[in-house]
Design a protein around this motif. Sequence first.
Motif, PDB file in Angstrom:
ATOM      1  N   LEU B 209       0.823  -1.215   0.000  1.00  0.00           N
ATOM      2  CA  LEU B 209       0.000   0.000   0.000  1.00  0.00           C
ATOM      3  C   LEU B 209       0.857   1.266   0.000  1.00  0.00           C
ATOM      4  O   LEU B 209       0.576   2.237   0.698  1.00  0.00           O
ATOM      5  N   GLY B 210       1.943   1.230  -0.774  1.00  0.00           N
ATOM      6  CA  GLY B 210       2.756   2.417  -0.948  1.00  0.00           C
ATOM      7  C   GLY B 210       3.770   2.675   0.147  1.00  0.00           C
ATOM      8  O   GLY B 210       4.485   3.669   0.112  1.00  0.00           O
ATOM      9  N   MET B 211       3.833   1.777   1.162  1.00  0.00           N
ATOM     10  CA  MET B 211       4.790   1.989   2.253  1.00  0.00           C
ATOM     11  C   MET B 211       5.777   0.830   2.304  1.00  0.00           C
ATOM     12  O   MET B 211       5.420  -0.317   2.059  1.00  0.00           O
ATOM     13  N   ILE B 212       7.035   1.149   2.661  1.00  0.00           N
ATOM     14  CA  ILE B 212       8.008   0.084   2.892  1.00  0.00           C
ATOM     15  C   ILE B 212       7.687  -0.538   4.253  1.00  0.00           C
ATOM     16  O   ILE B 212       7.713   0.157   5.269  1.00  0.00           O
ATOM     17  N   ILE B 213       7.341  -1.834   4.246  1.00  0.00           N
ATOM     18  CA  ILE B 213       7.008  -2.448   5.533  1.00  0.00           C
ATOM     19  C   ILE B 213       8.138  -3.323   6.055  1.00  0.00           C
ATOM     20  O   ILE B 213       8.112  -3.753   7.206  1.00  0.00           O
ATOM     21  N   ALA B 214       9.124  -3.609   5.197  1.00  0.00           N
ATOM     22  CA  ALA B 214      10.252  -4.394   5.691  1.00  0.00           C
ATOM     23  C   ALA B 214      11.422  -4.202   4.755  1.00  0.00           C
ATOM     24  O   ALA B 214      11.253  -3.886   3.574  1.00  0.00           O
ATOM     25  N   HIS B 215      12.617  -4.388   5.287  1.00  0.00           N
ATOM     26  CA  HIS B 215      13.819  -4.248   4.485  1.00  0.00           C
ATOM     27  C   HIS B 215      14.899  -5.114   5.114  1.00  0.00           C
ATOM     28  O   HIS B 215      15.084  -5.096   6.326  1.00  0.00           O
ATOM     29  N   GLY B 216      15.587  -5.905   4.285  1.00  0.00           N
ATOM     30  CA  GLY B 216      16.645  -6.725   4.863  1.00  0.00           C
ATOM     31  C   GLY B 216      17.131  -7.774   3.890  1.00  0.00           C
ATOM     32  O   GLY B 216      16.818  -7.730   2.702  1.00  0.00           O
ATOM     33  N   THR B 217      17.900  -8.719   4.415  1.00  0.00           N
ATOM     34  CA  THR B 217      18.406  -9.790   3.567  1.00  0.00           C
ATOM     35  C   THR B 217      17.266 -10.750   3.254  1.00  0.00           C
ATOM     36  O   THR B 217      16.241 -10.759   3.955  1.00  0.00           O
ATOM     37  N   PRO B 218      17.430 -11.579   2.210  1.00  0.00           N
ATOM     38  CA  PRO B 218      16.381 -12.537   1.867  1.00  0.00           C
ATOM     39  C   PRO B 218      15.961 -13.387   3.061  1.00  0.00           C
ATOM     40  O   PRO B 218      14.761 -13.590   3.281  1.00  0.00           O
ATOM     41  N   GLU B 219      16.925 -13.868   3.863  1.00  0.00           N
ATOM     42  CA  GLU B 219      16.578 -14.715   5.015  1.00  0.00           C
ATOM     43  C   GLU B 219      15.681 -13.959   5.972  1.00  0.00           C
ATOM     44  O   GLU B 219      14.664 -14.459   6.457  1.00  0.00           O
ATOM     45  N   HIS B 220      16.083 -12.723   6.223  1.00  0.00           N
ATOM     46  CA  HIS B 220      15.334 -11.879   7.139  1.00  0.00           C
ATOM     47  C   HIS B 220      13.895 -11.687   6.647  1.00  0.00           C
ATOM     48  O   HIS B 220      12.928 -11.871   7.395  1.00  0.00           O
ATOM     49  N   ILE B 221      13.772 -11.343   5.358  1.00  0.00           N
ATOM     50  CA  ILE B 221      12.449 -11.052   4.794  1.00  0.00           C
ATOM     51  C   ILE B 221      11.556 -12.285   4.848  1.00  0.00           C
ATOM     52  O   ILE B 221      10.363 -12.213   5.157  1.00  0.00           O
ATOM     53  N   GLN B 222      12.149 -13.467   4.555  1.00  0.00           N
ATOM     54  CA  GLN B 222      11.347 -14.685   4.504  1.00  0.00           C
ATOM     55  C   GLN B 222      10.665 -14.976   5.830  1.00  0.00           C
ATOM     56  O   GLN B 222       9.651 -15.651   5.879  1.00  0.00           O
ATOM     57  N   HIS B 223      11.256 -14.469   6.913  1.00  0.00           N
ATOM     58  CA  HIS B 223      10.699 -14.797   8.227  1.00  0.00           C
ATOM     59  C   HIS B 223      10.028 -13.628   8.906  1.00  0.00           C
ATOM     60  O   HIS B 223       9.658 -13.703  10.053  1.00  0.00           O
ATOM     61  N   ASP B 224       9.862 -12.520   8.168  1.00  0.00           N
ATOM     62  CA  ASP B 224       9.247 -11.335   8.758  1.00  0.00           C
ATOM     63  C   ASP B 224       7.734 -11.509   8.827  1.00  0.00           C
ATOM     64  O   ASP B 224       7.083 -11.726   7.808  1.00  0.00           O
ATOM     65  N   PRO B 225       7.144 -11.439  10.031  1.00  0.00           N
ATOM     66  CA  PRO B 225       5.697 -11.674  10.174  1.00  0.00           C
ATOM     67  C   PRO B 225       4.860 -10.655   9.393  1.00  0.00           C
ATOM     68  O   PRO B 225       3.832 -11.003   8.811  1.00  0.00           O
ATOM     69  N   GLN B 226       5.328  -9.396   9.353  1.00  0.00           N
ATOM     70  CA  GLN B 226       4.553  -8.372   8.647  1.00  0.00           C
ATOM     71  C   GLN B 226       4.444  -8.689   7.158  1.00  0.00           C
ATOM     72  O   GLN B 226       3.424  -8.445   6.523  1.00  0.00           O
ATOM     73  N   VAL B 227       5.558  -9.212   6.607  1.00  0.00           N
ATOM     74  CA  VAL B 227       5.569  -9.543   5.192  1.00  0.00           C
ATOM     75  C   VAL B 227       4.576 -10.659   4.911  1.00  0.00           C
ATOM     76  O   VAL B 227       3.789 -10.620   3.968  1.00  0.00           O
ATOM     77  N   LEU B 228       4.616 -11.672   5.761  1.00  0.00           N
ATOM     78  CA  LEU B 228       3.692 -12.798   5.579  1.00  0.00           C
ATOM     79  C   LEU B 228       2.256 -12.310   5.601  1.00  0.00           C
ATOM     80  O   LEU B 228       1.433 -12.707   4.778  1.00  0.00           O
ATOM     81  N   GLN B 229       1.999 -11.374   6.513  1.00  0.00           N
ATOM     82  CA  GLN B 229       0.634 -10.868   6.624  1.00  0.00           C
ATOM     83  C   GLN B 229       0.226 -10.110   5.367  1.00  0.00           C
ATOM     84  O   GLN B 229      -0.877 -10.280   4.846  1.00  0.00           O
ATOM     85  N   ALA B 230       1.153  -9.262   4.862  1.00  0.00           N
ATOM     86  CA  ALA B 230       0.833  -8.492   3.674  1.00  0.00           C
ATOM     87  C   ALA B 230       0.523  -9.408   2.494  1.00  0.00           C
ATOM     88  O   ALA B 230      -0.387  -9.169   1.708  1.00  0.00           O
ATOM     89  N   TYR B 231       1.304 -10.505   2.394  1.00  0.00           N
ATOM     90  CA  TYR B 231       1.113 -11.398   1.261  1.00  0.00           C
ATOM     91  C   TYR B 231      -0.091 -12.311   1.432  1.00  0.00           C
ATOM     92  O   TYR B 231      -0.822 -12.585   0.507  1.00  0.00           O
ATOM     93  N   LEU B 232      -0.270 -12.813   2.650  1.00  0.00           N
ATOM     94  CA  LEU B 232      -1.320 -13.809   2.855  1.00  0.00           C
ATOM     95  C   LEU B 232      -2.608 -13.190   3.364  1.00  0.00           C
ATOM     96  O   LEU B 232      -3.660 -13.816   3.339  1.00  0.00           O
ATOM     97  N   GLY B 233      -2.522 -11.951   3.836  1.00  0.00           N
ATOM     98  CA  GLY B 233      -3.714 -11.271   4.330  1.00  0.00           C
ATOM     99  C   GLY B 233      -4.178 -11.807   5.663  1.00  0.00           C
ATOM    100  O   GLY B 233      -5.213 -11.411   6.173  1.00  0.00           O
TER     101      GLY B 233
END
Lengths: 757, 236
Positions: B209-233
Amino acid sequence: MQELLTFTIIGLSTGAIYAVVASGLVVTYTTSGIFNLAHGATGMLAAFTYWQLRFDWDLSAPLALFITLFILCPLFGLLTERIVMRGLQGTTEVVRLSVTVALFAFMIGLANTVWPSNGSREAFLKFFEGNTIHIGGINVSWHKLITFGCAVVVAIVLRLLLFRTRMGVAMRAVVDDRSLTELNGGRPNRVAMFAWALSAMLAGLAGILLAGEQQLNIEPLVLLVINAYAAAIIGGLKSLPRTFAGAAVLGLLDAYYLQFSDNSWFPQSFMGFGLSGIRASIPTIVLFVALLVRPQSRLRAGTVRFREENKVPSWNTAVLGAVSLIVVVVGISGMLTRSNTLFLLNGFTLAIVALSLVPLTGYAGQMSLAPLTFAGLGAVAMSKLPGDGNLLTLLAAITIVAIVGAAVALPAIRLSGIYLALSTAAFAVLVTKLIFNQRQTFMSGNISVPILDIPFIDINSPRGRLILSATAFSLLGLGVIALRRSRLGRRLIALKDSPVAAATLGMNLTQTKLAAFAISAGIAACAGALAGDKVSPQQYDFTQSLPIVLLAVVGGVGTVGGALFGGLLLGGNAVLANAVPSLKNITKIMPGLTGITLGRNPSGATSQISEKFRPLLNRWGIISFSALGGVGIWALDASRIISHWAFFIGGVFWFLAVMPNLIAIIDGTSQRRWWASAIALTGLAISLGVDWDQAVDSTGKRLLSLILLVAIFGVGTQRVAENAPRIHHSSPDLLGLDVALTPDELDNVERELGVTI
Amino acid sequence: MALLEIREVMVRFGGVMAVGGVDLDVQAGETTGLIGPNGAGKTTLFNVISGMQDPTAGMVSVNGVDISHESPHRRAKRGLARTFQRLELFASLTVRDNVRVAAELASLTNIDATVNRLLEKVGVSHLADKTAGELPTGSARLVEIARALATGPQLLLLDEPASGLDESESDRLGTLLRELTEDGLGVLLVEHDMSLVMRVCDSIYVLDLGMIIAHGTPEHIQHDPQVLQAYLGAPS
Ligand SMILES: Nc1ncnc2c1ncn2[C@@H]1O[C@H](COP(=O)(O)OP(=O)(O)OP(=O)(O)O)[C@@H](O)[C@H]1O
Ligand SMILES: [Mg+2]
């Protein structure tokens, strides 16, 4: 003060007519994305129809109005949408615009045919002619009040329609997003039909109101639309209130100018140039300004673009084509009568003008409606520059016009598509009104352009000029093909195919467009500078540019051959009109008719024709045989066995009807190819054998016979030959992949392989 | 100083906030991923970087130079090149000429050789003389990459380059990206194919939604709860 009031009322009533026309333009543009250049012509036809019913057949005014506005106009709009416009979705803007140009040409031809301007006819009376009303100390005709009232009613009705009815809401939805409307169960096609019907009614109403003021004349009624363009552009082609405001401003400007220019202190000329053309130019100037203050057109990715199918000719093919063109023209030029020589000369001149559109419109995708204006400037430059027409003068004329072309384009270049096209139209009208129609430019109505002075060659005859113009076309054509194969040529194509990609790769779009405009103006200038004769400003009028643009697009504006086709067709049309007066009416609507079919074949006719000749490439045996055949026919003529006409008709028949079918006949394997050859030979025998000078008594009928011969025997040969099974020369691997195997071939394959497929 | 620096970029379309104040860096010699659900604002951000869209606010700089007010073609001269999510090939030119136009625009010297090398590099040499408009999507995407590379860029923006590619082409693209970054190119990659993103990216930004919600290495991103939520809703 009282005077001011008078002129305000006059101005508002004129503005009211503009408003009604302009709102029609906006309605169709927003619902179907087509800017209808023929909108004014629709109004013109409606005015004539109303006159026919009301004054010639003496129906009552309400009845005549009802029939015209509520039956015929909507019907016309519906049919236009259904037959002509619907096929245009997904085509280029150039094609869409050209189709409306075609419609324009068609309607003018139609009006000229049905209501020829010779003789007197019943006057077109105002509504309640003679009745006036006294307002604030002056007399205002009822007609003016009615006009004003009509605009108010139109405004209210449109407002209610768009905001209060289902159809109106649907129309506004289509404006926003056509595909989305479709997804949501809307029917864009029905909406478009309704919009076109409504638009035709508005045009009709305006046409009838205007004819009451100005009498029935085709030209002013049609050009009414230019004034409406200005109002519509002020409204951003979207907002109806702003369109109405723009129309009012235009009407008032016109009226006030009239008032002020009456004063003694008002200058009649400026730096030696008469200013009488200013008044008529006001709407055009407003249009120009309204276009120029428009925001820069945005670079957007993902717009759907239509791809034209044009193969780039190899350098060998191009040179071969250029040389053969010159040879053929030299060959036949000796046989033509003086008047036919002049007509063919005219055809080549038009072809050069059409050629000027190839780099600009065909390659770079930028539409110009002013090619003839640059030709006119070329003629003026050639006659005014010192040197009496030597090569340096020509070069200087070309350079000057090219620079003018770039200079004109500079302010307009931020625009794209329809806005750019309109600004070129505005430029053309301004040049016509303010420069060409000046005494200084065209003394006493015409100037003589000196004949090109080439050392050791005497061009001082129609035949010489014909050969010169054919040679000029060939050389310029080669130049255009060389351009296409050059660095700049690739850039032009890139600009057309994807401006965003070009820009993000580092292309300066403005520079590239300027180059295209300059080159185009330079080529067009040649057409004027090589006129070698007396020329008049009417020859370079804006309205004359439209058929050229149209036929160039019909021929195929992406190719040099298309330009030649378009120019010669337009020239040939004039021959036909001149030779067979009874066909004059058909020749008037011909350009329009051919253009209307563009929706079905947007790449142009020559791409279709060259498709027929393409298989001949690399079949040198067949090419030599064809050339030999041509020489043979020429030899028959040279030895006086056949007449010039038989040579001409036989030659064209050989080239158009026999040559494309040779492959099918030679490669054919069955009985049918003998039938095909028999048909072709019969046609050829008739072409060569008939004593055309005796048997057919006019040039036009001979040309008609030629067309019939090609149509009957050519198409007959093709039909029969194409169904004949063939030997394929392509790789056996591809056989059956891109071409279906014939039953014979299948049998063969099965026998060879010993399997059943 | 990063190769590309984006600071507080904001884009508003009427009522829609397509990009809402984004900070993002791309380093030379690295592939930076930019992922996020449909409509997150990735393409809009690309348009801002390449000059096709004026941001409502914010700044873009390349090598420390503020380019926010430069036209797209000036930015190209500064070493920016991009591909398009909805293909923008020059449809009536051949594949070779598509790449050649770009090389010519960059005023390269050895144009023919460069064109051939790039066609070879992305693996479309066999299509060189085909008309670009006739290519299937997968090949067309590769040609767009070759065309972008022909301008000799320092920074390459790739908008979903793997969509329409088959598995082997996709692998090849991954290898290509590695080669390119080894030569010092900076790449900003928008892509929905997560396995490719995780394989090639050195760092990843996640946009929602136009905002950076996470930033990091691939390993970091894969385990970020916010990212999972954004993708899976799904609520975490
Ligand atoms: N020209 C425009 N006018 C109005 N809204 C727009 C425009 N372009 C994009 N948007 C909106 O901005 C938002 C971001 O769009 P954008 O195309 O940048 O998303 P994206 O992340 O690239 O999505 P996808 O993964 O589907 O490509 C979306 O809500 C979109 O509808
Ligand atoms: Mg996107």
